[in-house]
Write a protein that holds these residues in place. Structure first.
Motif, PDB file in Angstrom:
ATOM      1  N   ILE A 125       0.927  -1.152   0.117  1.00 21.74           N
ATOM      2  CA  ILE A 125       0.138   0.085   0.015  1.00 21.74           C
ATOM      3  C   ILE A 125       0.892   1.229  -0.093  1.00 21.74           C
ATOM      4  CG2 ILE A 125      -1.653   1.312   1.434  1.00 21.74           C
ATOM      5  CD1 ILE A 125      -2.812  -1.380   2.125  1.00 21.74           C
ATOM      6  N   PHE A 126       1.850   1.335   0.851  1.00 20.19           N
ATOM      7  CA  PHE A 126       2.842   2.382   0.966  1.00 20.19           C
ATOM      8  C   PHE A 126       3.637   2.476  -0.420  1.00 20.19           C
ATOM      9  CE2 PHE A 126       2.009   2.272   5.525  1.00 20.19           C
ATOM     10  CZ  PHE A 126       1.755   3.651   5.799  1.00 20.19           C
ATOM     11  N   PHE A 127       4.011   1.445  -1.126  1.00 22.62           N
ATOM     12  CA  PHE A 127       4.655   1.433  -2.197  1.00 22.62           C
ATOM     13  C   PHE A 127       3.881   2.276  -3.172  1.00 22.62           C
ATOM     14  CE2 PHE A 127       7.820   0.061  -5.199  1.00 22.62           C
ATOM     15  CZ  PHE A 127       7.165  -0.064  -6.308  1.00 22.62           C
ATOM     16  N   ILE A 128       2.578   1.887  -3.327  1.00 24.46           N
ATOM     17  CA  ILE A 128       1.843   2.739  -4.153  1.00 24.46           C
ATOM     18  C   ILE A 128       1.533   4.035  -3.992  1.00 24.46           C
ATOM     19  CG2 ILE A 128      -0.525   2.704  -5.284  1.00 24.46           C
ATOM     20  CD1 ILE A 128      -0.577  -0.437  -4.698  1.00 24.46           C
ATOM     21  N   ILE A 129       1.605   4.247  -2.718  1.00 27.95           N
ATOM     22  CA  ILE A 129       1.274   5.828  -2.496  1.00 27.95           C
ATOM     23  C   ILE A 129       2.637   6.583  -2.687  1.00 27.95           C
ATOM     24  CG2 ILE A 129       1.159   7.524  -0.512  1.00 27.95           C
ATOM     25  CD1 ILE A 129      -0.479   5.184   0.981  1.00 27.95           C
ATOM     26  N   GLY A 130       3.735   5.770  -2.678  1.00 30.03           N
ATOM     27  CA  GLY A 130       5.084   6.296  -2.829  1.00 30.03           C
ATOM     28  C   GLY A 130       5.292   6.622  -4.479  1.00 30.03           C
ATOM     29  N   ALA A 131       4.787   5.841  -5.272  1.00 26.88           N
ATOM     30  CA  ALA A 131       4.858   6.014  -6.535  1.00 26.88           C
ATOM     31  C   ALA A 131       3.816   7.223  -6.908  1.00 26.88           C
ATOM     32  CB  ALA A 131       4.120   4.689  -7.530  1.00 26.88           C
ATOM     33  N   SER A 132       2.846   7.427  -6.378  1.00 31.27           N
ATOM     34  CA  SER A 132       2.142   8.507  -6.700  1.00 31.27           C
ATOM     35  C   SER A 132       2.775   9.966  -6.207  1.00 31.27           C
ATOM     36  CB  SER A 132       0.752   8.519  -6.050  1.00 31.27           C
ATOM     37  OG  SER A 132       0.758   8.473  -4.577  1.00 31.27           O
ATOM     38  N   LEU A 133       3.564   9.817  -5.361  1.00 29.71           N
ATOM     39  CA  LEU A 133       4.305  11.052  -4.740  1.00 29.71           C
ATOM     40  C   LEU A 133       5.727  11.262  -5.541  1.00 29.71           C
ATOM     41  CD1 LEU A 133       3.984  10.540  -1.087  1.00 29.71           C
ATOM     42  CD2 LEU A 133       2.625  12.211  -2.620  1.00 29.71           C
ATOM     43  N   GLU A 134       5.845  10.518  -6.671  1.00 27.58           N
ATOM     44  CA  GLU A 134       7.365  10.651  -7.220  1.00 27.58           C
ATOM     45  C   GLU A 134       7.643  11.894  -7.945  1.00 27.58           C
ATOM     46  OE1 GLU A 134       8.491   5.825  -8.022  1.00 27.58           O
ATOM     47  OE2 GLU A 134       8.152   7.237  -9.659  1.00 27.58           O
ATOM     48  N   LYS A 135       6.570  12.676  -8.006  1.00 27.61           N
ATOM     49  CA  LYS A 135       6.658  14.027  -8.665  1.00 27.61           C
ATOM     50  C   LYS A 135       7.248  15.010  -7.541  1.00 27.61           C
ATOM     51  CE  LYS A 135       2.919  13.820 -12.187  1.00 27.61           C
ATOM     52  NZ  LYS A 135       1.672  14.433 -12.721  1.00 27.61           N
ATOM     53  N   THR A 136       7.204  14.751  -6.342  1.00 29.07           N
ATOM     54  CA  THR A 136       7.896  15.467  -5.346  1.00 29.07           C
ATOM     55  C   THR A 136       8.541  14.545  -4.505  1.00 29.07           C
ATOM     56  OG1 THR A 136       5.780  15.163  -4.095  1.00 29.07           O
ATOM     57  CG2 THR A 136       6.034  17.150  -5.548  1.00 29.07           C
ATOM     58  N   PRO A 137       9.850  14.126  -5.040  1.00 26.45           N
ATOM     59  CA  PRO A 137      10.736  13.143  -4.283  1.00 26.45           C
ATOM     60  C   PRO A 137      11.404  13.725  -3.120  1.00 26.45           C
ATOM     61  CG  PRO A 137      11.760  13.727  -6.176  1.00 26.45           C
ATOM     62  CD  PRO A 137      10.361  14.350  -6.315  1.00 26.45           C
ATOM     63  N   ASP A 138      11.291  14.878  -2.935  1.00 25.21           N
ATOM     64  CA  ASP A 138      11.903  15.510  -1.851  1.00 25.21           C
ATOM     65  C   ASP A 138      11.081  15.941  -0.658  1.00 25.21           C
ATOM     66  OD1 ASP A 138      14.552  16.958  -3.999  1.00 25.21           O
ATOM     67  OD2 ASP A 138      14.436  15.039  -3.044  1.00 25.21           O
ATOM     68  N   SER A 139       9.863  15.934  -0.794  1.00 22.07           N
ATOM     69  CA  SER A 139       8.838  16.358   0.174  1.00 22.07           C
ATOM     70  C   SER A 139       8.834  15.671   1.422  1.00 22.07           C
ATOM     71  CB  SER A 139       7.457  16.461  -0.745  1.00 22.07           C
ATOM     72  OG  SER A 139       7.061  15.086  -0.897  1.00 22.07           O
ATOM     73  N   PRO A 140       8.370  16.032   2.527  1.00 23.29           N
ATOM     74  CA  PRO A 140       8.173  15.112   3.545  1.00 23.29           C
ATOM     75  C   PRO A 140       7.401  14.152   3.621  1.00 23.29           C
ATOM     76  CG  PRO A 140       8.176  17.422   4.211  1.00 23.29           C
ATOM     77  CD  PRO A 140       8.291  17.427   2.779  1.00 23.29           C
ATOM     78  N   ALA A 141       6.194  14.160   2.777  1.00 24.79           N
ATOM     79  CA  ALA A 141       5.239  12.908   2.667  1.00 24.79           C
ATOM     80  C   ALA A 141       5.957  11.981   1.951  1.00 24.79           C
ATOM     81  CB  ALA A 141       4.123  13.479   1.713  1.00 24.79           C
TER      82      ALA A 141
END
Length: 1144
Positions: free
Chosen positions: A868-884
């Motif tokens: 689940i967190f892997f999928i969430i991480g894939a959606s956040l790759e546009k901001t890889p340096d964000s705290p999220a």
């Protein structure tokens, strides 16, 4: 003719007296006192009681010869003569009594047939002349050998003999003369000759100041007592000194006075030589160089009063020519060496233009080596503003004749103290002005009314003067008209006067808005006003004036950090005002240029402030439409400033900046460089391979811009299609023979094609595509170049000859497998947990089953949450340096680690129940151990990894929401434990297979091999997914990253891992299937309770009629330390199957 014996005795007594006084020096003197003949010869004096050095000191009369003891050896032709002399010396009536007051003879001994060999001096030096003497009781034929080589008379060697004494003299000893010397004769006496150098330790070369201070020069040696030392001098200033010595050193004291050191000879060298002369011929010397320095007389000449904005020149002179370096300072603050030129004792300081920072006391220090000489000079600076700082009103206006026009001239308040102001035209001079203060401005006002010649405009200039010079403002033009006519524009409030149609006015911006400066152009056409503003924020304008003053300060680099912080704060506070105004942007670019040109040793925190300022001015790309030519200047300023970055280990600029990001890293020559960027939905990366450096270490700085693609001009009829990335190596230590930079750009417009990799060429202020090549992988362009600067990708519309789909098929297949596999795994894991919840009470009836299902549930939970967190991480790759993104990476890391540690726990429980059959552990202890390993170990690893990498901003890769694999290599914290667990579980799997193949006690050897093979196959199907052994393919991917087959196999096995767990551990488990069947049929059975009871009764009778069949089952998880040797059989108490016995 022989001498009477009494005469010999008398002379012998005299010899003893001389010895007692220490007057004997060498054997030649002894022979003069007591000449030898065939019967009687004194050949050697042996000294006792004192060492050789003390004897030589007595010889030079340095110490008295009191209590001196000696042994005198005398050779006789026959022993009877020796006995006769002994008797005479012991007779108190003869010589012994006569000498009793001077010499005490303590003993006399006569030895027959004596042979002896002696060396004098015993410890010779290089250069000495040494005598080796060989004595026998009787005359004999003697020859001399050196290391078995026979010696003959010559220049080097001299051979002689007197009676029974044979002498070898060796001159000017060298290292080749060392060794064994043999005198052939009775017993062939041999001696070893050791030669040592004359070791002198002189004091260092030194400068000596001619100020009367005493300076000691020393030459020291452990053998000082064996040498006479003399001192000589040679040079332009041969100042004599006083010689003295102590126990180990010869000392030469010089005391140079100013009168002994002429100014023109200051800095010249004089050589002082200490020469050691030994008594046996050895000699050596050392030279000490003395540099005589006369204190210089330094004078400063130049202006004492100067005006701001003018030039200052000061000259510092010395009366001595040998000046090694010069320093200038003002008010105890150092002045940069770019401000002065020094040569031959003259240094000239030039400052242009002068600011108020140059007022104060100047100090010029001239150094002769480390000897300083100085002078000071006071300078006063009169205030005067720059022309840019003068604000006038009107600039260009219209006025009706005979009406009063107010002339206004404002200058900064801190520039007005020494100034007077007047308004001057070609025909008029207005000096009687009034003044008022408005904030940090001082304004001078004067009324003017023109009454004649109104057809002609009048042009004034505001002239600001001090007692030295003056500065003029820009033109103040007043046009006159009658004020009549129909075609005119009405006045706008108070700052735009009524004017005739067709004219243009320039009105100061501050008349409309006091927070602005500059001019507004008003045009009157057909009675209507149109305007165009060229206004700049007063805050920005004041900072522009400030940075110009700082750039002309004595040490501008010391003042820049505080200014950059102020500039950054103002840019953030006034972001909307600045980013939307072309004039504000234009002026800040000029400010940044001055800052970058005057900065050195930039610290990371200062760099961050600089980048924040740039982030503000590139935020609104529309505002750059009229000033695109400034974009190249901005790019150059940022690169120049980045070159000064120091004290960097790993640095990333403020990640809240959305338009620009800077990353810096210090590397060793053997390391590679790999940085990625994510800005405004665009990504890019820079890769410098190993061996790109030619030096020891360097700092690599990369800067990515997301909006500069819309600001920099395009070229080649193409559009910039991605980030603009600059990279610099500090210092420039690139390996030109092995240098290549690889850059990746995600395309901002996927409809464009035909990419060109280009770099910004500052020599032409345009893009250049030489020495770069491009390739396309999916939506990413990869550029390869052999130099560093600012790079981008230019792309145009699709060409009909170019396929529109350039996606890598293998990569697309991997992506598709990953998405399908993860979706399937999530569903299967959820089903697994639901089934486990339903059948839980039915399948945990013994300890082994309980532990197995606890491990299974935790494996499923860990994998489910991790996916689940892997999928969430894939959606956040546009901001890889964000705290999220960082938080998701941490949680994915932790739960995937927990997955493998629960797999390890499963394997260890299997191994324990399989191997340690007779050992039993309580359920509570085993649960504590299982949860400690399953969740405690991953937590420990994850916390340590974050704590060690987060301060360096290296926990995540910067490209994905996952661990870093380039800089801090935090991914090793995952890979190493995983591969270790896979290795351990592989061993456990081999143990299981071995146990299955090995016959148990009582089992028939002829058991069907096919049945064993089926059992092993089923066990592998269960254990491989459960123990995580599919990750073995991960090793193959690491060993050969380019092999697509390995990647696809690895992706299939691990993305579908949830499906494999559901099938192997749930659906293939007959006990679970029966429990599910019973649970689902429970409702039906409840409604048919009567029938069920009858059926149950009948079943019990059937079981009583038919005895139980023997079960033959090998249980790999036996309980209570025994094997149940029964065949696999379904019963109401045990729902296990043969294929799943391994885990039951």
């Amino acid at each position: 003719m022989t001498r009477p014996a009494s005469m010999k005795h008398l002379l012998f007594g005299f010899l003893l007296v001389q010895m007692s006084k220490g007057l004997m020096a060498v054997e030649e003197e002894e022979e003069q006192l007591l000449p030898s003949d065939e019967q009687f010869y004194i050949h050697q004096v042996y000294r006792t009681g004192y060492n050789e050095q003390e004897y030589l000191r007595r010889q030079r009369r340095d110490i008295p010869a009191e209590n001196y003891m000696a042994v005198l050896e005398i050779s006789f032709a026959n022993a009877s003569l020796g006995v006769s002399l002994k008797n005479n010396l012991n007779d108190p009536r003869t010589l012994k009594e006569a000498l009793s007051s001077i010499v005490t003879i303590t003993g006399i001994q006569v030895t027959e047939n004596l042979s002896n060999i002696t060396v004098n001096p015993a410890n010779p030096f290089f250069g000495d002349t040494v005598m080796i003497q060989c004595q026998f009781s009787n005359t004999t034929d003697v020859s001399w050998r050196h290391n078995f080589k026979t010696l003959t008379n010559g220049i080097k060697y001299s051979i002689s003999n007197t009676s029974v004494l044979y002498t070898l003299t060796i001159k000017d000893l060298t290292s080749e003369d060392a060794g064994n010397y043999t005198c052939t004769g009775p017993d062939n006496p041999t001696t070893s000759l050791q030669i040592k150098p004359v070791l002198i330790n002189p004091s260092s070369n030194i400068p000596v100041v001619c100020d009367g201070t005493a300076t000691n020069l020393t030459c020291c040696s452990n053998d000082l007592a064996l040498f006479n030392v003399t001192w000589t001098r040679a040079g332009q200033i041969p100042i004599p000194g006083m010689q003295s010595k102590d126990s180990a050193c010869s000392i030469y004291t010089i005391q140079a006075n100013p009168s002994q050191c002429p100014s023109e000879k200051s800095g010249s060298n004089t050589n002082y030589t200490c020469t050691f002369q030994g008594i046996y011929g050895a000699t050596s010397y050392k030279v000490i160089q003395v540099t005589y320095l006369k204190p210089a007389t330094v004078t400063i000449s130049g202006n004492e009063l100067v005006s701001a904005q003018s030039s200052l020149s000061l000259t510092c002179k010395s009366d001595v020519p040998n000046i090694d370096r010069v320093t200038w300072s003002i008010n105890d603050k150092a002045i940069g060496n770019d401000k002065y030129i020094s040569n031959n004792g003259v240094s000239t300081l030039t400052v242009t233009p002068v600011t108020m920072d140059w007022a104060g006391t100047y100090l010029c220090i001239m150094y002769q080596q480390n000897l300083p000489s100085k002078d000071s000079h006071a300078v006063r600076v009169l205030t005067l503003p720059t022309q840019q700082a003068i604000q006038v009103d009107p600039v260009n206006t219209y006025q009706i004749c005979n009406k009063i026009q107010i002339l206004n001239c404002c200058i900064p308040l801190d520039s007005s103290a020494d100034c007077s102001v007047k308004f001057v035209s070609s025909t008029t001079e207005l000096s009687d002005v009034s003044s008022e203060t408005y904030g940090n401005l001082k304004c001078f006002l004067r009324e003017y009314k023109k009454t004649t010649d109104c057809e002609q405009p009048i042009v004034f200039k505001c002239v600001i003067s001090n007692s030295i010079t003056f500065v003029r403002s820009l033109d103040m033009t007043i046009n006159y008209w009658s004020g009549t006519g129909n075609s005119k524009c009405k006045a706008l409030e108070t700052y735009v006067p009524e004017s005739p149609s067709g004219v243009t006015l320039l009105i100061p911006c501050q008349n409309k808005d006091p927070t602005l400066t500059g001019n507004i152009t008003y045009s009157c056409n057909n009675g209507d006003w149109t305007s165009q503003e060229n206004c700049t924020s007063v805050v920005v304008f004041n900072q522009f004036l400030e940075v110009q003053n700082l750039a002309n300060a004595p040490k501008p680099e010391k003042l820049m950090p505080a200014f950059i912080e102020s500039l950054s704060n103002n840019s953030v506070t006034n972001k909307e005002t600045i980013s939307s105004s072309a004039s504000n942007i234009n002026m800040i670019v000029d400010i940044l240029t001055v800052v970058s040109d005057n900065s050195k040793n930039v610290q990371p925190e200062t760099m961050d402030k600089f980048i924040t300022t740039v982030n503000t001015i590139v935020d609104n790309t529309q505002a750059w439409t009229t000033i695109k030519d400034k974009s190249s200047q901005l790019l150059q300023s940022v690169e120049n400033f980045a070159r000064s970055l120091t004290n960097v280990t790993s640095f990333t600029s403020n990640q809240t900046n959305t338009n620009i990001q800077l990353k810096g890293q210090t590397l060793n020559a053997s390391e590679s460089y790999n940085e990625t960027f994510q800005l405004s939905g665009l990504s890019g990366g820079v890769l410098l391979g190993e061996g790109f450096l030619s030096g020891n270490s360097c700092t690599v700085v990369s800067i990515a811009y997301s909006t500069l693609k819309d600001i920099l001009p395009s070229a080649f009829n193409k559009t910039i299609n991605g980030l603009v990335i600059s990279t610099k190596v500090i210092p420039e230590t690139k390996n030109s023979d092995n240098f290549n930079v690889s850059l990746t750009f995600s395309n901002s417009n996927t409809s464009l094609a035909d990419p060109d990799c280009v770099y910004w060429d500052f020599s032409i202020n345009s893009w250049n595509k030489e020495n770069c090549s491009a390739s396309v992988i999916g939506n990413t362009t990869v550029c390869s170049c052999n130099h560093l600067t600012s790079f981008a990708v230019l792309m145009g519309a699709h060409d009909a000859t170019i396929p529109s789909n350039t996606t890598d098929p293998a990569q697309a297949a991997l992506d598709m497998i990953t998405y399908i596999g993860l979706g399937t795994s999530l569903a299967c894991l959820f089903i697994t947990l639901v089934i486990e919840a339903i059948v839980w009470r039915s399948v945990i009836k013994n300890k082994t089953s309980y532990l197995r299902h606890v491990c299974l549930v935790n494996i499923a939970v860990s994998l489910l949450v991790g996916d689940i967190f892997f999928i969430i991480g894939a959606s956040l790759e546009k901001t890889p340096d964000s705290p999220a993104c960082t938080a998701v990476a941490f949680l994915s890391f932790y739960f995937y680690l927990a997955l493998f540690f629960w797999m390890l726990t499963t394997g260890l429980i299997l191994f324990y129940r399989l191997v340690y059959i007779l050992h039993d552990m309580s359920r509570k202890i085993m649960m504590i151990i299982a949860f400690s390993v399953g969740y405690g170990c991953p937590a420990l690893i994850a916390i340590i990894t974050v704590a060690s990498t987060a301060p360096k901003q290296g926990f995540t890769s910067g490209k994905y929401c996952w661990l870093d694999y380039n800089t801090t290599k935090s991914f090793l914290a995952f890979v190493v434990p995983v591969l270790t667990i896979v290795f351990v579980n592989s061993i456990i799997l081999f143990v299981v297979i071995y146990k299955l193949l090995r016959p148990t006690i009582g089992e028939r050897q002829s058991k069907d091999e096919k049945k064993i093979l089926i059992q092993i196959t089923k066990s592998l199907a269960v254990l491989i997914p459960l123990l995580g052994l599919t990750w073995v393919f991960g090793l193959l991917v690491v060993s050969d990253p380019t092999n697509r087959a390995f990647e696809i196999i690895f992706t299939i096995f691990n993305s579908f891992q949830g499906l494999f767990i559901l099938i192997s551990t749930v659906l293939l488990d007959q006990k679970v299937r029966l429990a599910m069947r019973n649970t689902l049929s429970w409702t039906t059975q409840k409604t048919k309770s009567t029938s069920a009871l009858t059926s149950t009764s009948h079943s019990q009778e059937s079981q009583r009629k038919f005895p139980k069949r023997k079960r033959f089952r090998r249980n790999l998880f036996p309980t209570k330390g025994f094997f149940d040797l029964s065949e696999s059989q379904i019963s109401s108490h045990d729902y296990s199957t043969g294929s799943y016995n391994v885990l039951t």
